[in-house]
Scaffold this motif. Structure first.
Motif, mmCIF file in Angstrom:
data_model
loop_
_atom_site.group_PDB
_atom_site.id
_atom_site.type_symbol
_atom_site.label_atom_id
_atom_site.label_comp_id
_atom_site.label_asym_id
_atom_site.label_seq_id
_atom_site.Cartn_x
_atom_site.Cartn_y
_atom_site.Cartn_z
ATOM 1 N N GLN A 89 0.837 -1.286 0.164
ATOM 2 C CA GLN A 89 -0.036 0.080 -0.161
ATOM 3 C C GLN A 89 0.723 1.027 -0.144
ATOM 4 O O GLN A 89 0.440 2.091 -0.620
ATOM 5 N N VAL A 90 1.870 1.283 0.873
ATOM 6 C CA VAL A 90 2.858 2.491 0.677
ATOM 7 C C VAL A 90 3.119 2.714 -0.642
ATOM 8 O O VAL A 90 3.448 4.164 -0.971
ATOM 9 N N CYS A 91 3.449 1.717 -1.241
ATOM 10 C CA CYS A 91 3.883 2.088 -2.807
ATOM 11 C C CYS A 91 2.781 2.516 -3.538
ATOM 12 O O CYS A 91 2.979 3.439 -4.532
ATOM 13 N N ARG A 92 1.684 2.166 -3.289
ATOM 14 C CA ARG A 92 0.680 2.489 -4.033
ATOM 15 C C ARG A 92 0.083 4.015 -3.713
ATOM 16 O O ARG A 92 -0.344 4.815 -4.407
ATOM 17 N N ASP A 93 0.309 4.408 -2.547
ATOM 18 C CA ASP A 93 0.180 5.644 -2.213
ATOM 19 C C ASP A 93 0.890 7.139 -2.437
ATOM 20 O O ASP A 93 0.511 8.046 -2.461
ATOM 21 N N CYS A 94 1.944 6.592 -2.945
ATOM 22 C CA CYS A 94 3.062 7.465 -2.981
ATOM 23 C C CYS A 94 2.846 8.029 -4.726
ATOM 24 O O CYS A 94 2.793 7.293 -5.444
ATOM 25 N N MET A 95 2.357 9.262 -4.690
ATOM 26 C CA MET A 95 2.001 9.946 -6.159
ATOM 27 C C MET A 95 2.953 10.756 -6.626
ATOM 28 O O MET A 95 3.476 11.590 -5.862
ATOM 29 N N PRO A 96 3.029 11.097 -7.881
ATOM 30 C CA PRO A 96 4.029 11.887 -8.367
ATOM 31 C C PRO A 96 3.634 13.426 -7.857
ATOM 32 O O PRO A 96 2.451 13.688 -7.953
ATOM 33 N N GLY A 97 4.562 14.227 -7.441
ATOM 34 C CA GLY A 97 4.101 15.568 -7.043
ATOM 35 C C GLY A 97 3.796 15.608 -5.670
ATOM 36 O O GLY A 97 3.754 16.824 -5.004
ATOM 37 N N ASP A 98 3.867 14.604 -4.828
ATOM 38 C CA ASP A 98 3.394 14.624 -3.508
ATOM 39 C C ASP A 98 4.420 14.952 -2.668
ATOM 40 O O ASP A 98 5.468 14.726 -3.091
ATOM 41 N N PRO A 99 4.498 15.172 -1.312
ATOM 42 C CA PRO A 99 5.649 15.494 -0.379
ATOM 43 C C PRO A 99 6.603 14.363 -0.458
ATOM 44 O O PRO A 99 7.816 14.994 -0.607
ATOM 45 N N GLU A 100 6.073 13.388 -0.354
ATOM 46 C CA GLU A 100 7.204 12.075 -0.387
ATOM 47 C C GLU A 100 8.079 12.127 -1.678
ATOM 48 O O GLU A 100 9.332 11.821 -1.625
ATOM 49 N N CYS A 101 7.470 12.299 -2.749
ATOM 50 C CA CYS A 101 7.915 12.355 -4.233
ATOM 51 C C CYS A 101 8.859 13.408 -4.320
ATOM 52 O O CYS A 101 10.190 13.056 -4.631
ATOM 53 N N HIS A 102 8.775 14.558 -3.795
ATOM 54 C CA HIS A 102 9.574 15.526 -3.809
ATOM 55 C C HIS A 102 10.844 15.197 -2.999
ATOM 56 O O HIS A 102 12.018 15.624 -3.381
ATOM 57 N N ILE A 103 10.570 14.757 -1.820
ATOM 58 C CA ILE A 103 11.840 14.629 -0.943
ATOM 59 C C ILE A 103 12.524 13.301 -1.542
ATOM 60 O O ILE A 103 13.889 13.763 -1.475
ATOM 61 N N ALA A 104 11.984 12.320 -1.976
ATOM 62 C CA ALA A 104 12.946 11.355 -2.756
ATOM 63 C C ALA A 104 13.633 11.838 -4.210
ATOM 64 O O ALA A 104 14.948 11.561 -4.051
ATOM 65 N N ARG A 105 12.895 12.643 -5.021
ATOM 66 C CA ARG A 105 13.622 13.243 -6.011
ATOM 67 C C ARG A 105 14.709 14.032 -5.603
ATOM 68 O O ARG A 105 15.761 14.196 -6.353
ATOM 69 N N LYS A 106 14.482 15.023 -4.662
ATOM 70 C CA LYS A 106 15.581 15.990 -4.514
ATOM 71 C C LYS A 106 16.634 15.197 -3.858
ATOM 72 O O LYS A 106 18.062 15.737 -4.074
ATOM 73 N N ALA A 107 16.662 13.990 -3.016
ATOM 74 C CA ALA A 107 17.658 13.452 -2.600
ATOM 75 C C ALA A 107 18.349 12.517 -3.706
ATOM 76 O O ALA A 107 19.842 12.573 -3.509
ATOM 77 N N PHE A 108 18.019 12.611 -5.114
ATOM 78 C CA PHE A 108 18.819 12.102 -5.965
ATOM 79 C C PHE A 108 19.238 13.070 -7.119
ATOM 80 O O PHE A 108 19.800 12.811 -7.965
ATOM 81 N N GLY A 109 18.774 14.290 -6.628
ATOM 82 C CA GLY A 109 19.212 15.404 -7.494
ATOM 83 C C GLY A 109 18.374 15.815 -8.690
ATOM 84 O O GLY A 109 18.762 16.177 -9.748
ATOM 85 N N PHE A 110 17.199 14.972 -8.711
ATOM 86 C CA PHE A 110 16.073 15.026 -9.624
ATOM 87 C C PHE A 110 15.403 16.343 -9.554
ATOM 88 O O PHE A 110 14.856 16.714 -8.313
#
Length: 123
Positions: A89-110
């Motif tokens: 479910q945690v994988c299903r809940d992560c949506m493009p543009g949500d706060p978790e997405c931003h955190i993960a993308r920033k960590a990789f420099g995306f």
């Protein structure tokens, strides 16, 4: 996160998650099991589950990057999920543009500037 029911995938014309994968490689304690039933968890192959049964297994890949073992392909280029149909479910809940997405993308420099508003995924 929104209380709405999200679509299962992001339409590629809006945002293609298969060109990213940051959420699947950000932290080993993100893909934790929480709302899944025993029947749902039984559908995930054992080789993808952490030894302590708390979530998905993370391992270091050939490039020294820690990532979910179900993540296939090259991060930031083209990725997929080996257990997409039965992902937790945690994988299903992560949506493009949500706060978790931003955190993960920033960590990789995306980039995060052109991400969609996650509310557009509400069914």
């Amino acid at each position: 996160m929104s209380n709405h029911t999200p679509l299962e995938t992001s339409p590629p014309e809006i945002f293609d998650c298969q060109s990213c994968g940051a959420c699947c490689a950000y932290q080993a304690d993100w893909p934790r099991f929480s709302l899944e039933s025993d029947e749902q968890l039984a559908q995930i192959p054992e080789k993808f589950i952490a030894d302590d049964l708390s979530g998905m297994r993370f391992e270091t890949d050939a490039k020294g990057q820690c990532r979910c073992t179900a993540l296939t392909g090259e991060l930031g280029k083209h990725v997929g999920c080996a257990v997409y149909e039965v992902r937790p479910q945690v994988c299903r809940d992560c949506m493009p543009g949500d706060p978790e997405c931003h955190i993960a993308r920033k960590a990789f420099g995306f980039a995060v500037d052109d991400l969609p508003d996650p509310d557009i995924y509400v069914a």
